[in-house]
Design a protein around this motif. Sequence first.
Motif, PDB file in Angstrom:
ATOM      1  N   GLY A 157       0.838  -1.191   0.000  1.00 47.19           N
ATOM      2  CA  GLY A 157       0.000   0.000   0.000  1.00 47.19           C
ATOM      3  C   GLY A 157       0.870   1.237   0.000  1.00 47.19           C
ATOM      4  O   GLY A 157       2.003   1.226  -0.476  1.00 47.19           O
ATOM      5  N   VAL A 158       0.346   2.315   0.569  1.00 50.91           N
ATOM      6  CA  VAL A 158       1.060   3.587   0.604  1.00 50.91           C
ATOM      7  C   VAL A 158       2.247   3.486   1.561  1.00 50.91           C
ATOM      8  O   VAL A 158       2.144   2.917   2.648  1.00 50.91           O
ATOM      9  CB  VAL A 158       0.120   4.722   1.050  1.00 50.91           C
ATOM     10  CG1 VAL A 158       0.878   6.043   1.136  1.00 50.91           C
ATOM     11  CG2 VAL A 158      -1.046   4.856   0.083  1.00 50.91           C
ATOM     12  N   VAL A 159       3.382   4.057   1.158  1.00 55.05           N
ATOM     13  CA  VAL A 159       4.579   4.098   2.000  1.00 55.05           C
ATOM     14  C   VAL A 159       4.789   5.529   2.473  1.00 55.05           C
ATOM     15  O   VAL A 159       4.783   6.476   1.670  1.00 55.05           O
ATOM     16  CB  VAL A 159       5.826   3.618   1.227  1.00 55.05           C
ATOM     17  CG1 VAL A 159       7.073   3.750   2.098  1.00 55.05           C
ATOM     18  CG2 VAL A 159       5.645   2.179   0.779  1.00 55.05           C
ATOM     19  N   THR A 160       4.995   5.699   3.787  1.00 63.30           N
ATOM     20  CA  THR A 160       5.300   7.006   4.352  1.00 63.30           C
ATOM     21  C   THR A 160       6.591   6.911   5.152  1.00 63.30           C
ATOM     22  O   THR A 160       6.894   5.871   5.729  1.00 63.30           O
ATOM     23  CB  THR A 160       4.168   7.498   5.266  1.00 63.30           C
ATOM     24  OG1 THR A 160       4.016   6.588   6.376  1.00 63.30           O
ATOM     25  CG2 THR A 160       2.855   7.561   4.507  1.00 63.30           C
ATOM     26  N   THR A 161       7.342   8.013   5.195  1.00 66.83           N
ATOM     27  CA  THR A 161       8.639   7.986   5.870  1.00 66.83           C
ATOM     28  C   THR A 161       8.764   9.050   6.958  1.00 66.83           C
ATOM     29  O   THR A 161       9.839   9.212   7.535  1.00 66.83           O
ATOM     30  CB  THR A 161       9.778   8.165   4.847  1.00 66.83           C
ATOM     31  OG1 THR A 161       9.583   9.384   4.138  1.00 66.83           O
ATOM     32  CG2 THR A 161       9.801   6.995   3.867  1.00 66.83           C
ATOM     33  N   SER A 162       7.693   9.775   7.241  1.00 66.29           N
ATOM     34  CA  SER A 162       7.702  10.744   8.337  1.00 66.29           C
ATOM     35  C   SER A 162       6.304  10.802   8.930  1.00 66.29           C
ATOM     36  O   SER A 162       5.317  10.423   8.283  1.00 66.29           O
ATOM     37  CB  SER A 162       8.122  12.132   7.843  1.00 66.29           C
ATOM     38  OG  SER A 162       7.117  12.684   7.010  1.00 66.29           O
ATOM     39  N   GLN A 163       6.221  11.328  10.169  1.00 59.28           N
ATOM     40  CA  GLN A 163       4.907  11.407  10.799  1.00 59.28           C
ATOM     41  C   GLN A 163       3.996  12.366  10.042  1.00 59.28           C
ATOM     42  O   GLN A 163       2.799  12.094   9.887  1.00 59.28           O
ATOM     43  CB  GLN A 163       5.030  11.833  12.262  1.00 59.28           C
ATOM     44  CG  GLN A 163       3.685  12.059  12.925  1.00 59.28           C
ATOM     45  CD  GLN A 163       3.644  11.750  14.384  1.00 59.28           C
ATOM     46  OE1 GLN A 163       4.528  11.082  14.906  1.00 59.28           O
ATOM     47  NE2 GLN A 163       2.612  12.224  15.065  1.00 59.28           N
ATOM     48  N   ASP A 164       4.537  13.458   9.580  1.00 59.83           N
ATOM     49  CA  ASP A 164       3.703  14.399   8.829  1.00 59.83           C
ATOM     50  C   ASP A 164       3.143  13.743   7.571  1.00 59.83           C
ATOM     51  O   ASP A 164       1.970  13.936   7.218  1.00 59.83           O
ATOM     52  CB  ASP A 164       4.514  15.636   8.455  1.00 59.83           C
ATOM     53  CG  ASP A 164       4.821  16.523   9.663  1.00 59.83           C
ATOM     54  OD1 ASP A 164       4.141  16.349  10.693  1.00 59.83           O
ATOM     55  OD2 ASP A 164       5.744  17.347   9.576  1.00 59.83           O
TER      56      ASP A 164
END
Length: 747
Positions: A663-670
């Motif tokens: 699925g979607v990959v995120t690398t920071s909390q924001d």
Amino acid sequence: MPRLTLVVPAYNVQGYIRECLDSIVGQDFDDFEIVGVDDCSPDASGAILDEYAARDDRVRVLHLPQNVGLGRARNAGLEVARGDYVLFLDSDDTLTPGSLRAIVNRLDATGHPDILIFDYARTYWDGTTKRNLLASLLSEEGTGAGSFPLDERPELLDLLQIVWNKAYRRDFVERQGFQFPPGYYEDAPWTFCSLIAADRLAVLDRICVHYRQRREGGNILRTVSRRHFDVFDQYERVFAYLDAHPELDRWRHHLFRKMVDHFITVLERPGRLPSDARADFFQRAVAAYRRRVPADFVRPHGAQGHKYSLFALGSYSAMAGTRAVSTARGALRRHGRRQINRAKRRAMGAYYASQLRRPLDENLAVFSAYWNRSYACNPAAIDTALARLVPGMRRVWVLRDPAGQEIPPGVEVVRPGSREYWAAVARAKYTVNNVNFPDRVVKRPGSVHLQTHHGTPLKSMGLDQQKFPASTKMNFTDLLRRCDRWDYSLSSNRFSTEIWERVYPCSFTSLGTGYPRNDVLVNATAADVRRARQALDLPDGGKVFLYAPTHREHEAGFTPRLDVVRLAERLGPDVTLMIRGHYFYGPSPELAHLTAAGRVRDVSRHPCVEDLYLASDALITDYSSAMFDYANLDRPIIVYADDWDIYRAVRGTYFDLMTEAPGVVTTSQDELTETLVSGAWDTDEAAKARAAFRERFCEFDDGRAAERVVRRVFLGEDTDSVLPVVPLHERAPVPTPAEALAPAERV
């Protein structure tokens, strides 16, 4: 017309063949073709070859209709080879970086000889490497500077009789009509006959092949069998070639010596001949000796020459006596080790020893999960199916602290280390675990040990952890001794099967049954989803996100990598955030404080993670194997990977999660917050990534894994025909919470 053809036969090597092929296609020289020969392999080796051929036009695959053995499989590849030179590479071995370019450069520099001989090194499961002991014979100085006839360097015949340390000019092979014979030791006639027939040879003083020393299985020469009698037919072929080529008669003395030395090796090497076949083998060797000994042959000096004399005399009793003396010396060296082992056995306790002397209980199965922590995971699912399908089976669970756990009726509980525990593990016909039992547990003949594992591996496992010492303090020798007890190893996809077979090189049988713990994620109903939500006291409306990060070896305790208070505030009152810390960690004071404030739900101690999956609308995770299980629900998965580079460097991973995520990959909390607030976590693009992920990793999880395991392991049924795996496209996903809570579903 490629410069090189590499013939790669494959049979039961699905755990190794990718590494082999990668070592070829990743070379810095690309004028080659690979002819992969699927020798009717019963595992996924042929499919893996096809996979490489589909994405690299340098790879061609032959699928043989029946198993013909290594020699004839090589012949099939040789028949379609198009390269100027042909190399043979066993599919569990690898090329070293830059080796193909070095081989081609050396062929050019030496005037394109009939055969180029290069070096190799043995590689072992513990990461050690040992170069060929006769590497000095490959010196490129003096006569080795260019190409030369064998007469100038006859000592090359003393190299190991193998074909994969040489490049053969194809027109030379075709002109001579060389073919590999069937049977064991098929390399001997090919190697000797090609070397003595070649007009020009050349050497390359470079390690080009890593020769894998497989710890268990894979090497027929370590199989106790009368098939080792094949060695006589192979040397008859060598001498038949000499008889047909009188111009090569000068090599008769050399090859006679190689033949007798080979006979002595087979006779004396443990683990080859059955004890009742030794005398027969010796007499066959004597007959070959007398038939082929040259008239003016001079025996070698020393102990080896004495053995030649015994062949000439035909005295097996004298030969056996010589071997007995050597065996006695070895026994003295092993005496100290036996003393240590006796001490360990005494430490187990007299009671355990007495139980080991009693017969196995055919109706006793012992279960454990997560180092005796809980009634959970694959063992628990198998236990439930066993109670239904084999109601007469006595089921015993090993638990440190059974208090507060939901133990089904009919299950007996024993504490590790108790008298009841040692009695159970000593006498159980069946043992089931998702990790390993302690070293002191003895695997008895006739017992059956089922290793279920507890996840699909993204992070490095088993022997691969040797490459990442910061991630473990494991003793790998002890690990493999524990894994030697496995009879069966479960997997939920071919990806896992290949890894388990490579990183745990032991003699188990792989079962592609699916993970039993995931049956509920395929079979659950809307009522089950509602029940899970109610048990967790979750509101009917709104979204529920489950945050389940994995363990990090470089961190002592669990501290959420997210500011969960800030995240919960941004998500708003209609969203519930459940957090589940890894079971390695103890209670978290920080999570306890947050839960008390009512901002998030700490579900780290919830006994059934599958209920958490059913109750949630989406999963937020990093590198946890939870993603592979959760994908069975076909619900959104969001990857939060703020320390991917660190984790990959410390622990090692099997694929790039940044490009192959579910699925979607995120690398920071924001970035994560924006993804959740905007709805980007549940788009068509995310669903497409999830579909590809499910296709790869949910392959066998069709909801019938537990029954499949019980029927195969406990009842001995052929589950491939009784319970074939339901294709993924035919499975209907479990209702989402929104669907389960809709008014129409409530009726």
